[in-house]
Design a protein around this motif. Structure first.
Motif, PDB file in Angstrom:
ATOM      1  N   THR A  30       3.882   2.381  -1.132  1.00 30.74           N
ATOM      2  CA  THR A  30       2.516   2.114  -0.673  1.00 30.74           C
ATOM      3  C   THR A  30       2.286   2.920   0.595  1.00 30.74           C
ATOM      4  O   THR A  30       3.151   2.942   1.479  1.00 30.74           O
ATOM      5  CB  THR A  30       2.324   0.611  -0.370  1.00 30.74           C
ATOM      6  OG1 THR A  30       2.516  -0.134  -1.571  1.00 30.74           O
ATOM      7  CG2 THR A  30       0.928   0.329   0.168  1.00 30.74           C
ATOM      8  N   PRO A  31       1.144   3.605   0.700  1.00 35.94           N
ATOM      9  CA  PRO A  31       0.895   4.420   1.902  1.00 35.94           C
ATOM     10  C   PRO A  31       0.810   3.556   3.152  1.00 35.94           C
ATOM     11  O   PRO A  31       0.302   2.427   3.119  1.00 35.94           O
ATOM     12  CB  PRO A  31      -0.439   5.098   1.601  1.00 35.94           C
ATOM     13  CG  PRO A  31      -1.078   4.262   0.543  1.00 35.94           C
ATOM     14  CD  PRO A  31       0.039   3.684  -0.267  1.00 35.94           C
ATOM     15  N   LEU A  32       1.290   4.102   4.244  1.00 35.04           N
ATOM     16  CA  LEU A  32       1.294   3.371   5.510  1.00 35.04           C
ATOM     17  C   LEU A  32      -0.122   3.041   5.971  1.00 35.04           C
ATOM     18  O   LEU A  32      -0.336   2.104   6.741  1.00 35.04           O
ATOM     19  CB  LEU A  32       2.012   4.192   6.577  1.00 35.04           C
ATOM     20  CG  LEU A  32       2.279   3.513   7.920  1.00 35.04           C
ATOM     21  CD1 LEU A  32       3.124   2.258   7.708  1.00 35.04           C
ATOM     22  CD2 LEU A  32       2.979   4.455   8.866  1.00 35.04           C
ATOM     23  N   GLU A  33      -1.093   3.807   5.499  1.00 35.15           N
ATOM     24  CA  GLU A  33      -2.483   3.560   5.880  1.00 35.15           C
ATOM     25  C   GLU A  33      -2.910   2.136   5.527  1.00 35.15           C
ATOM     26  O   GLU A  33      -3.891   1.621   6.060  1.00 35.15           O
ATOM     27  CB  GLU A  33      -3.416   4.561   5.200  1.00 35.15           C
ATOM     28  CG  GLU A  33      -3.349   5.968   5.780  1.00 35.15           C
ATOM     29  CD  GLU A  33      -2.041   6.683   5.469  1.00 35.15           C
ATOM     30  OE1 GLU A  33      -1.380   6.311   4.466  1.00 35.15           O
ATOM     31  OE2 GLU A  33      -1.676   7.595   6.234  1.00 35.15           O
ATOM     32  N   LYS A  34      -2.163   1.483   4.627  1.00 30.46           N
ATOM     33  CA  LYS A  34      -2.461   0.097   4.276  1.00 30.46           C
ATOM     34  C   LYS A  34      -2.448  -0.789   5.524  1.00 30.46           C
ATOM     35  O   LYS A  34      -3.189  -1.766   5.621  1.00 30.46           O
ATOM     36  CB  LYS A  34      -1.416  -0.407   3.277  1.00 30.46           C
ATOM     37  CG  LYS A  34      -1.686  -1.782   2.708  1.00 30.46           C
ATOM     38  CD  LYS A  34      -2.747  -1.745   1.639  1.00 30.46           C
ATOM     39  CE  LYS A  34      -2.907  -3.096   0.970  1.00 30.46           C
ATOM     40  NZ  LYS A  34      -4.002  -3.111  -0.010  1.00 30.46           N
ATOM     41  N   GLU A  66       4.362  -6.326   0.397  1.00 32.38           N
ATOM     42  CA  GLU A  66       3.647  -5.120   0.799  1.00 32.38           C
ATOM     43  C   GLU A  66       4.461  -4.321   1.811  1.00 32.38           C
ATOM     44  O   GLU A  66       4.527  -3.083   1.758  1.00 32.38           O
ATOM     45  CB  GLU A  66       2.291  -5.503   1.390  1.00 32.38           C
ATOM     46  CG  GLU A  66       1.253  -4.402   1.388  1.00 32.38           C
ATOM     47  CD  GLU A  66       0.864  -3.960  -0.008  1.00 32.38           C
ATOM     48  OE1 GLU A  66       0.927  -2.740  -0.257  1.00 32.38           O
ATOM     49  OE2 GLU A  66       0.546  -4.816  -0.848  1.00 32.38           O
ATOM     50  N   ILE A  67       5.102  -5.023   2.733  1.00 37.42           N
ATOM     51  CA  ILE A  67       5.948  -4.358   3.726  1.00 37.42           C
ATOM     52  C   ILE A  67       7.105  -3.639   3.034  1.00 37.42           C
ATOM     53  O   ILE A  67       7.443  -2.493   3.367  1.00 37.42           O
ATOM     54  CB  ILE A  67       6.465  -5.378   4.752  1.00 37.42           C
ATOM     55  CG1 ILE A  67       5.312  -5.850   5.655  1.00 37.42           C
ATOM     56  CG2 ILE A  67       7.589  -4.786   5.607  1.00 37.42           C
ATOM     57  CD1 ILE A  67       5.661  -7.015   6.548  1.00 37.42           C
ATOM     58  N   GLU A  68       7.719  -4.315   2.073  1.00 33.42           N
ATOM     59  CA  GLU A  68       8.816  -3.690   1.322  1.00 33.42           C
ATOM     60  C   GLU A  68       8.355  -2.404   0.647  1.00 33.42           C
ATOM     61  O   GLU A  68       9.050  -1.379   0.679  1.00 33.42           O
ATOM     62  CB  GLU A  68       9.348  -4.668   0.257  1.00 33.42           C
ATOM     63  CG  GLU A  68      10.059  -5.886   0.815  1.00 33.42           C
ATOM     64  CD  GLU A  68      11.522  -5.600   1.142  1.00 33.42           C
ATOM     65  OE1 GLU A  68      11.925  -4.421   1.087  1.00 33.42           O
ATOM     66  OE2 GLU A  68      12.242  -6.556   1.466  1.00 33.42           O
ATOM     67  N   LYS A  69       7.180  -2.440   0.029  1.00 37.43           N
ATOM     68  CA  LYS A  69       6.660  -1.250  -0.662  1.00 37.43           C
ATOM     69  C   LYS A  69       6.403  -0.109   0.315  1.00 37.43           C
ATOM     70  O   LYS A  69       6.648   1.058   0.000  1.00 37.43           O
ATOM     71  CB  LYS A  69       5.378  -1.606  -1.410  1.00 37.43           C
ATOM     72  CG  LYS A  69       5.586  -2.512  -2.615  1.00 37.43           C
ATOM     73  CD  LYS A  69       4.261  -2.870  -3.269  1.00 37.43           C
ATOM     74  CE  LYS A  69       4.460  -3.830  -4.436  1.00 37.43           C
ATOM     75  NZ  LYS A  69       3.157  -4.222  -5.040  1.00 37.43           N
ATOM     76  N   THR A 104       3.990   7.783  12.396  1.00 41.84           N
ATOM     77  CA  THR A 104       2.750   8.155  11.718  1.00 41.84           C
ATOM     78  C   THR A 104       1.553   8.140  12.659  1.00 41.84           C
ATOM     79  O   THR A 104       0.700   9.029  12.612  1.00 41.84           O
ATOM     80  CB  THR A 104       2.493   7.202  10.533  1.00 41.84           C
ATOM     81  OG1 THR A 104       3.604   7.272   9.631  1.00 41.84           O
ATOM     82  CG2 THR A 104       1.211   7.584   9.790  1.00 41.84           C
ATOM     83  N   PHE A 105       1.486   7.126  13.515  1.00 41.24           N
ATOM     84  CA  PHE A 105       0.352   6.989  14.425  1.00 41.24           C
ATOM     85  C   PHE A 105       0.498   7.859  15.671  1.00 41.24           C
ATOM     86  O   PHE A 105      -0.447   7.977  16.453  1.00 41.24           O
ATOM     87  CB  PHE A 105       0.173   5.534  14.866  1.00 41.24           C
ATOM     88  CG  PHE A 105      -0.120   4.561  13.748  1.00 41.24           C
ATOM     89  CD1 PHE A 105      -0.607   4.990  12.529  1.00 41.24           C
ATOM     90  CD2 PHE A 105       0.098   3.206  13.923  1.00 41.24           C
ATOM     91  CE1 PHE A 105      -0.869   4.092  11.496  1.00 41.24           C
ATOM     92  CE2 PHE A 105      -0.169   2.294  12.918  1.00 41.24           C
ATOM     93  CZ  PHE A 105      -0.647   2.735  11.691  1.00 41.24           C
TER      94      PHE A 105
END
Length: 459
Positions: free
Chosen positions: A327-331, A318-321, A58-59
């Motif tokens: 959950t969007p990676l932007e988190k 949160e990591i699991e999501k 993503t990055f």
């Protein structure tokens, strides 16, 4: 061309390991490196590896991500090794504190005071073999140590290995929080009536906002020991104005609930401590007396072990999501890093970059502290490593406080690594929280007995 290898020991942690990972993958000067993740927690390591691959894509980091529970593979050929581990952290930390409480000593029990001896012994039992493996598999690598007690771990590396070591700690941020609290009107901050620091999510969010705002407006230059540094200079970041005259006026009117120990120490010595009451109290004998209830009088906020465990669990959820796509990676952009990536980049790319606080051997940076002791100073980072910025001398009363702690650190480390009970007893007898030689002996014996199963060193 061979890629630069950066190894993270303790990568399966959802605290320091994760923040270091995010920082490395986001940093533009670290594109294309090899990132090797290591942990003995196989399940945690697997999840963090998956997350790293996802962030890498993503990055657009162009990083090669590898992982293994095998330490030799992780260390072989590394240029940088990031160390962030702990041995049953909360469970043992609670015991360190409870043991001292039985003897009338109420203390934070992490980096200073008698509990720090047990903390150091447990961690060095695991870390010394890692350092010896580094000498074997990557002798020229830089070790970036996050593991507490930072100065004691770095002292062990400095005294007993050839490994180049930098200790990293984020506590300078608390100094900016203190300044934001003192200058809240000038910064336009609308704070709760009682904005004193607490270990909970709301207070931590407020702390981060205040420290960020403080850093935008002020510049701290601090020297001393880890968790025991002092604001020798405080200036306006835009104008360069010396703010100490205003600080002295502000302290006269500061609310009684706002870092009361810090403010009292400032009134006595005339220099503002950086670390905040929770860590300042680790090295001073002013808050430990159970009989005089000084801990309560100064309202010291003990680390909340249950909150820490809940926070860690939330992070794993949160990591699991994120891995499941819920959950969007932007988190991950919200994760606050520990600046390890900036230190790596500064050395790797010879940036001559400035860091506000690194823990390195004293090479004349503080003239009235012993040569070679681990000091926390601002530094410039280039391809030869950190070059500490010299202060000259600390004010002599402050230097005296630091010298005592530096000696306790050396005796503690030597006692553990050399398995010398007499040195351990001397460290306890020098501790300002211990006022009875018999107590020093009893405390030492109880810590050694309690944690015998954790220790490879048998004093």
């Amino acid at each position: 061309m061979e890629k630069t290898k950066v190894t993270i020991i303790g990568a399966g942690s959802a605290v320091f390991g994760l923040s270091t990972l995010v920082g490395i993958l986001r940093h533009p000067n670290l594109r294309g490196i090899e990132l090797f993740l290591h942990d003995i927690n196989e399940e945690g390591l697997r999840k963090i590896h998956q997350l790293a691959e996802k962030m890498n894509q993503t990055f657009g980091s162009e990083v090669t991500v590898k992982s293994s529970t095998h330490r030799a593979s992780a260390l072989e050929g590394a240029s940088f090794v990031v160390l962030s581990i702990a041995v049953d952290r909360e469970k043992c930390w609670k015991l360190d504190r409870e043991i001292a409480l039985k003897y009338g000593i109420n203390h934070y029990a992490e980096n200073g005071g008698p509990g720090a001896f047990a903390h150091t012994a447990r961690n060095l039992s695991v870390i010394m073999p890692i350092l010896k493996d580094m000498e074997k598999y990557c002798p020229d690598a830089w070790l970036l140590n996050f593991t507490n007690p930072v100065p004691k771990i770095c002292t062990a590396a400095s005294l007993y290995t050839r490994i180049k070591t930098i200790g990293i700690c984020h506590q300078i941020n608390f100094g900016y929080y203190i300044l934001a609290g003192l200058f809240k009107e000038e910064l336009g901050l609308k704070l709760p009536r009682d904005f004193g620091f607490r270990w909970n999510d709301q207070s931590l969010a407020l702390f981060r906002m205040m420290s960020k705002k403080g850093k935008e407006h002020f510049q701290i230059r601090a020297w001393g020991l880890n968790h025991f540094t002092w604001m020798i200079s405080v200036t306006d970041r835009k104008t360069g104005e010396d703010l100490y005259p205003k600080i002295r006026e502000k302290v006269k009117k500061v609310p009684s609930f706002f870092e009361p120990l810090t403010m009292e120490v400032f009134r006595i010595f005339g220099i503002m401590p950086v670390p905040g009451d929770c860590h300042l109290c680790e090295y001073l004998p002013y808050t430990h007396s159970v009989n005089r209830k000084t801990w309560e009088r100064y309202d010291i906020q003990m680390y909340d072990f249950e909150w820490a465990e809940q926070s860690r669990q939330k992070m794993w959820e949160e990591i699991e999501k994120i891995l499941e796509g819920k959950t969007p990676l932007e988190k991950m952009e919200e994760v606050e890093t520990e600046r390890g990536e900036f230190i790596i980049a500064g050395i790797l790319k010879n940036l001559n970059s400035y860091e506000e606080a690194v823990n390195i051997p004293n090479r004349g940076y503080i003239e009235n502290l012993p040569e070679g002791v681990i000091v926390e100073v601002p530094a410039l980072l280039g391809n030869t490593g950190p070059l500490g910025i010299a202060l000259g001398k600390l004010p002599e009363p402050i230097a005296e406080l630091c010298r005592r702690q530096a000696l306790i650190t050396e005796l503690t480390v030597r006692a553990i690594v050399e398995e010398d009970r007499s040195l351990a007893l001397q460290a306890f007898a020098l501790d300002p929280m211990i006022d009875d030689p018999a107590l020093a002996r009893e405390l030492l014996e109880e810590y050694l007995k309690t944690f015998d199963s954790y220790l490879k060193f048998k004093l």
